[in-house]
Design an enzyme around this catalytic site. Structure first.
Site, PDB file in Angstrom:
ATOM      1  N   CYS A  80      28.430 -31.607  86.915  1.00 21.50           N
ATOM      2  CA  CYS A  80      29.828 -31.793  87.302  1.00 21.50           C
ATOM      3  C   CYS A  80      30.776 -31.953  86.141  1.00 21.50           C
ATOM      4  CB  CYS A  80      29.947 -33.027  88.203  1.00 21.50           C
ATOM      5  SG  CYS A  80      29.190 -32.761  89.779  1.00 21.50           S
ATOM      6  N   HIS A 129      25.022 -35.446  78.915  1.00 23.24           N
ATOM      7  CA  HIS A 129      25.901 -34.307  79.153  1.00 23.24           C
ATOM      8  C   HIS A 129      26.500 -33.868  77.824  1.00 23.24           C
ATOM      9  CE1 HIS A 129      26.669 -34.942  83.734  1.00 23.24           C
ATOM     10  NE2 HIS A 129      25.408 -35.049  83.422  1.00 23.24           N
ATOM     11  N   HIS A 184      19.621 -39.248  80.082  1.00 21.51           N
ATOM     12  CA  HIS A 184      20.231 -38.099  80.770  1.00 21.51           C
ATOM     13  C   HIS A 184      21.606 -37.874  80.138  1.00 21.51           C
ATOM     14  CE1 HIS A 184      21.303 -35.810  84.598  1.00 21.51           C
ATOM     15  NE2 HIS A 184      22.511 -36.085  84.118  1.00 21.51           N
TER      16      HIS A 184
END
Lengths: 309, 309
Positions: free
Chosen positions: B240, B209, B207
């Site tokens: 976020c 970002h 995962h």
């Protein structure tokens, strides 16, 4: 202990970045920015373009800028020269290198330069002759080398053939430019390997755009294939994003940050680059797409907001 | 002929993306979006979070959404459950999987969940027990697995040790989450190889970002190391961003677009993803960071503006 492979970065923001800006950045600010960049460890800086001031008013002060910057002896100061007239104008100021531009796809060259590739080549031949006589190095930037927005795929053989023709004229180096962000890593590996079978990789610079998010992945694929020279733009400025909101040039400080993490030695002081990038942002009056400028370096401790997942 | 390696993408926008939005997207719109995503070829969809509606009002309709979407038999519908109460609330709706979250760095876990890692682990143990009894699969998402914004580097041994502890409880799979975009490709290669020496790579999801621009490069490094499961968020929504202007989750359509070019088979219909991404943009009322949505696919011919260099 293996020494870290040395990567040479060319900064293109003063030319490729600023030419796309609506505002005119005062010459003194351009000069101060370039002088700051000269202290950051970059291998080459594209200072300006000797294009007609009517065509690109943002760079109308090419003579003053090139004539006034403080030139560090270890840095190559290159200028874009679109034609013989530009070359003659630049010559007395003795840049280290002329950067010539041509698209390898016919329709893009026509759209951009309003002539066929052959016509461009003939015109550039005269510039090359002038530069060789004057003892100025020559780089040729081949646009649309990874795909053309009008024609789609561009055959690798065509790209390499144009490289041959320019090397035959006596140019020193070539940049393969991903003008509209069509390159992908496997393609970069393939063409870099093909290049290495023909010419030393020192003659090759890769110029990527982040238009489809793959800019840094492409740099990494090039470096893995042995390419040691990359163009990048401070803050990711410019590179003529061809869709609203799309990004253009890969960002110098983001590229250097990644390459250093990957074990390459860019010889770059990222603090200076970040300070220059912040200054650039103020000069152009808008946010630039660079990520490290916003998020900080990987191990920079920031009073982060609460972050979930 | 080598078959193209199959990559399984998990779509996290309905949970990880929407939870960060100020506006409440009406349940009917969420459901329609998820149903659209179910037709795009995704392997897994994180539908919502059974968190307290006071904590995240944007996902207060978790029950209605999970209870109403049309569930395709080949897709895994997962939901985030923060604790036993959330798990008990979700259970009657029979999601295919619970997704549990914990940070592997103490200070991030305290900042985010207000407890120590050990306390989180104890609480999650009860959720795992409940899920196993109920026959619901369990994924654990380990946050800050590639670095912590407070502590800096996170030791790989620590990450793998937490993975061991969760596998010992009987969880089915683990996602290593790059919560604040600190991962870099060489690090991804190393931890993926370490994983492969301990467990089947089918148990691992990555995962990423894009906070520091390396999101897609990290996906590629994971895929090259044999990882076949990646989280991504439609349009790059959410994750976020912990600095103003920084980007968060890697974008599903950008990831799929790159992986297909690289010779992987994501089983994805990018047209559907792009349509869903455009719809998502309207639902949240602002531009999303995804690049393909703006620039089009690599060989899409667009009436490009004149593009220089």
């Amino acid at each position: 202990m293996n020494p870290r492979p040395r990567i040479h970065l060319t900064e293109v923001a003063p030319r490729d970045g600023l030419q796309a800006e609506a505002c005119f950045v005062p010459s003194a600010d351009k000069i101060a920015l370039i002088d700051m960049l000269s202290r950051s460890g970059l291998a080459k800086i594209e200072v300006t373009s000797f294009v007609s001031p009517q065509a690109i008013p943002a760079l109308a002060d090419a003579d003053a800028v090139l004539g006034t910057i403080h030139r560090a002896p270890e840095i190559i100061y290159t200028v874009l020269v679109p034609n013989l007239r530009g070359a003659e104008r630049a010559l007395p100021l003795r840049p280290d290198e002329f950067n010539l531009v041509m698209s390898v796809s016919e329709s893009h060259n026509r759209a951009n330069l309003r002539r066929s590739c052959e016509e461009s080549f003939s015109a550039l031949r005269e510039v090359v002759a002038l530069a060789r006589t004057a003892g100025i190095a020559i780089n040729v930037s081949l646009s649309t080398a990874f795909g053309c927005p009008y024609e789609g795929e561009v055959a690798q053989a065509r790209v390499l053939d144009w490289a041959w023709q320019f090397f035959d004229l006596g140019v020193d180096s070539i940049a393969l430019c991903d003008t509209t962000g069509m390159a992908y890593p496997a393609q970069v590996s393939t063409i870099s390997a093909a290049w290495a079978r023909r010419w030393p990789l020192e003659t090759l610079t890769l110029h990527f755009h982040n238009t489809r998010g793959m800019g840094l992945a492409n740099v990494l694929a090039g470096a893995a294939a042995g390419v040691r020279r990359f163009d990048a733009s401070l803050g990711g400025l410019g590179g003529c994003p061809y869709a609203p909101g799309a990004t253009g040039n890969v960002c110098t400080e983001d590229v250097a940050h990644m390459l250093e993490l990957q074990g390459y030695d860019c010889g770059i002081d990222i603090d200076i680059l970040l300070a220059a990038s912040e200054r650039l942002q103020k000069l152009v009056g808008h946010e630039v797409p660079g990520q490290i400028l916003k998020a900080g370096r990987r191990l920079e401790r920031r009073p982060a907001a609460i972050v979930k997942r």
